[in-house]
Design an enzyme around this catalytic site. Structure first.
Site, PDB file in Angstrom:
ATOM      1  N   GLN A 165      55.684  -5.165  54.265  1.00 24.28           N
ATOM      2  CA  GLN A 165      54.986  -5.834  55.347  1.00 24.28           C
ATOM      3  C   GLN A 165      53.625  -6.358  54.899  1.00 24.28           C
ATOM      4  O   GLN A 165      53.167  -7.399  55.374  1.00 24.28           O
ATOM      5  CB  GLN A 165      54.824  -4.850  56.507  1.00 24.28           C
ATOM      6  CG  GLN A 165      54.301  -5.437  57.794  1.00 24.28           C
ATOM      7  CD  GLN A 165      54.437  -4.468  58.951  1.00 24.28           C
ATOM      8  OE1 GLN A 165      55.148  -3.476  58.846  1.00 24.28           O
ATOM      9  NE2 GLN A 165      53.761  -4.741  60.051  1.00 24.28           N
ATOM     10  N   TYR A 221      64.343   9.953  51.287  1.00 19.92           N
ATOM     11  CA  TYR A 221      64.166  10.808  52.447  1.00 19.92           C
ATOM     12  C   TYR A 221      64.074  12.237  51.915  1.00 19.92           C
ATOM     13  O   TYR A 221      65.006  12.721  51.269  1.00 19.92           O
ATOM     14  CB  TYR A 221      65.335  10.674  53.414  1.00 19.92           C
ATOM     15  CG  TYR A 221      65.462   9.279  53.990  1.00 19.92           C
ATOM     16  CD1 TYR A 221      64.616   8.844  54.995  1.00 19.92           C
ATOM     17  CD2 TYR A 221      66.431   8.398  53.511  1.00 19.92           C
ATOM     18  CE1 TYR A 221      64.719   7.562  55.520  1.00 19.92           C
ATOM     19  CE2 TYR A 221      66.546   7.118  54.023  1.00 19.92           C
ATOM     20  CZ  TYR A 221      65.696   6.706  55.022  1.00 19.92           C
ATOM     21  OH  TYR A 221      65.803   5.433  55.531  1.00 19.92           O
ATOM     22  N   ASP A 262      58.228  -4.397  68.373  1.00 20.13           N
ATOM     23  CA  ASP A 262      58.106  -3.028  68.857  1.00 20.13           C
ATOM     24  C   ASP A 262      57.750  -2.957  70.331  1.00 20.13           C
ATOM     25  O   ASP A 262      57.923  -1.895  70.959  1.00 20.13           O
ATOM     26  CB  ASP A 262      57.057  -2.270  68.042  1.00 20.13           C
ATOM     27  CG  ASP A 262      57.549  -1.920  66.650  1.00 20.13           C
ATOM     28  OD1 ASP A 262      58.736  -2.156  66.363  1.00 20.13           O
ATOM     29  OD2 ASP A 262      56.742  -1.425  65.837  1.00 20.13           O
ATOM     30  N   GLY A 277      66.931   2.889  58.117  1.00 20.85           N
ATOM     31  CA  GLY A 277      67.838   1.749  58.167  1.00 20.85           C
ATOM     32  C   GLY A 277      67.117   0.439  57.942  1.00 20.85           C
ATOM     33  O   GLY A 277      67.744  -0.587  57.654  1.00 20.85           O
TER      34      GLY A 277
END
Length: 506
Positions: A114, A217, A300, A309
């Site tokens: 981003q 993760y 958002d 994901g």
């Protein structure tokens, strides 16, 4: 109330959703003002990755190549569930495999963060004539039958001003003050976990490959978290879950963050430079509606999804593109205001699929203790990104199949679905996204009041995948979605297309 300036669309928020909406509106000649209360674009290496569909939309905006430059030199993807970067691997999600969706789109996916993408969108929006102002806050707004009146605060000078706009696009984040002011409710699991975000610089050559984007993760006995490498040399980020009822951000000084990073990387002698620590909340929310009169929610503000994901930022860009082409059509007098109803009708169900699929990913990858019958079923990512079916009055669906998605590896070409990818020499149908386009092999359609490219189909693949045969036609919307199709030309092909457009555009 005195109005200081007049624009056609006011976009509140300058993240991925807001900047996308601003860019695509400006590209279509709309007078657009984008504002953000923040000092500039994001500096955080988050929302990394752009799937094929997003890259197709960015290509229409003229920024695909610049976005891809943010992941230049990165040729592979590694996603694992593990105890640490060097510790036991519990599950490998992606490991340097070929991209199975490469046959579905002419665009290759991006792996830019981003912090790279937002400045690219901002520069392009401004080059197209958009006015984008930072440190500018929306303090209040009112809407009536003809527009929206907004009061803005310049956080640098303290000066207030009033802007009158035909429409307002709310891209003001997960806690959207605009959504709250409108009283739009949300449904979902709510807060899932709280996180301390750690941005740091360190030499991780011993555990990271330079040409691979790495996402782990982490389910470590000491903590649960996520590690992600950025495309900036030495720059990386990690988030660890914490319980705000028992701890506060003050309990995570640089010394403790450094120790957590040593455990996460498996490098006991690591001396990281802590650049910044932040707090954020992982949650699962979907707004019950994405429109209130002349105000529309994107990104958002419309839905809050776990990042498991990588679909949050991609969906925000898709929201921005969708509302932009529809608003532009109405503002230019090409469509009636009824077209705007299709935004909520199409993007609302999509937001639910994205949020639910991401929640399932979160439980499987990070929180197996939450598994149970109340967790949504998994959602196939290829079907979601390339096989979703739009349902609204802006699509003339000619069957009764209720399925929300189809297998994009076996595309049907039916109305509501994205146009199938068919190689056409050095072109593809995606090259025509951005404008209303008629895909046909029959010259009888050449006078239709939309773009009608000359196409050859030596293998018959285009006719088969689009379901139009040698004489039919498929009408694509600016977003590349099939709006209508027929296998046989009517007596007046051009007139038929005009009638169809009148129905689609209200």
């Amino acid at each position: 109330m005195t109005t200081d300036e007049r624009v056609q669309v006011l976009v509140v928020g300058a993240g991925l959703g807001g900047l996308s909406a601003t860019l695509f509106l400006a590209q279509r000649g709309v007078r657009v003002l984008g504002i953000s209360k923040h000092g500039g674009t994001s500096t955080h290496p988050r929302a990394t990755g752009q799937h094929h569909r997003t890259m197709e939309l960015l290509r229409t905006g003229g920024v695909a190549d610049e976005v891809l430059q943010g992941s230049e030199g990165v040729d592979g993807l590694v996603i694992k569930v593990a105890e640490s970067l060097r510790g036991p691997v519990l599950h490998t999600i992606v490991h340097d495999g070929e991209d199975p969706a490469s046959a579905l789109s002419p665009e290759r996916p991006g792996l830019s963060g981003q912090e790279h993408v937002e400045p690219v969108l901002l520069d392009r929006a401004r080059a197209l004539g958009a006015d984008v102002r930072f440190r500018t806050e929306l303090t209040s707004f009112e809407q009536d039958g003809t527009g929206v009146t907004a009061r803005l605060l310049d956080r640098t000078t303290g000066r207030s001003s009033t802007v009158r706009a035909d429409y307002l696009v709310a891209a003001d984040g997960a806690h959207s003050p605009v959504r709250q002011a409108l009283g739009i409710e949300r449904t979902g699991r709510g807060r899932l976990s709280s996180h301390i975000g750690i941005v740091f610089d360190a030499d991780l050559d011993d555990v990271l490959a330079h040409d691979r984007f790495t996402l782990f993760y982490l389910r470590n006995p000491a903590f649960t978290g996520v590690f992600v490498a950025s495309n900036t040399p030495r720059r990386n980020a990690m988030a660890v879950e914490y319980d705000p009822t028992r701890e506060s951000p003050a309990d995570y000084p640089p010394s403790r963050c450094a120790e957590l990073l040593r455990v996460a990387t498996g490098l006991p002698d690591l001396e990281p430079e802590i650049v910044e620590t932040t707090t954020w909340e992982m949650a699962h929310w979907v707004s019950t509606r994405l429109r209130d009169g002349r105000v529309f929610l994107v990104g958002d503000a419309a839905k809050v999804t776990p990042p498991t994901g990588g679909l949050g930022g991609n969906t925000a860009i898709g929201d921005g593109f969708d509302i932009a082409w529809k608003l532009a059509a109405v503002l230019r007098g090409e469509a009636g205001p009824g077209l705007l109803d299709s935004y909520d009708a199409e993007r609302g169900p999509y937001a639910r699929l994205v949020a639910d699929g991401s929640l399932n990913n979160y439980v499987r990858r990070m929180a197996p203790h939450l598994a149970g019958p109340d967790i949504p079923d998994p959602v196939d990512p290829h079907q979601l990104t390339l096989g979703y079916r739009c349902r609204s009055r802006a699509v003339l669906i000619d069957d009764d199949d209720p399925a929300p998605m189809e297998d994009p590896f076996q595309p049907s070409g039916r109305p509501g679905f994205r146009a199938p990818h068919v190689p056409l020499g050095d072109r593809s149908p995606a090259d025509f996204f951005g404008d209303w386009t008629l895909i046909t092999l029959d010259p009888a359609w050449r006078d239709a009041p939309v773009r009608v490219p000359e196409l050859a189909d030596p293998t018959g693949e285009l006719a088969r995948r689009f379901g139009i045969g040698a004489r039919g036609a498929s009408l694509l919307r600016p977003d590349g979605v099939v709006a209508w199709r027929t296998a046989e030309p009517p007596d007046d092909p051009a007139g038929a297309v005009r009638d169809v457009l009148a129905r689609l555009l209200g």
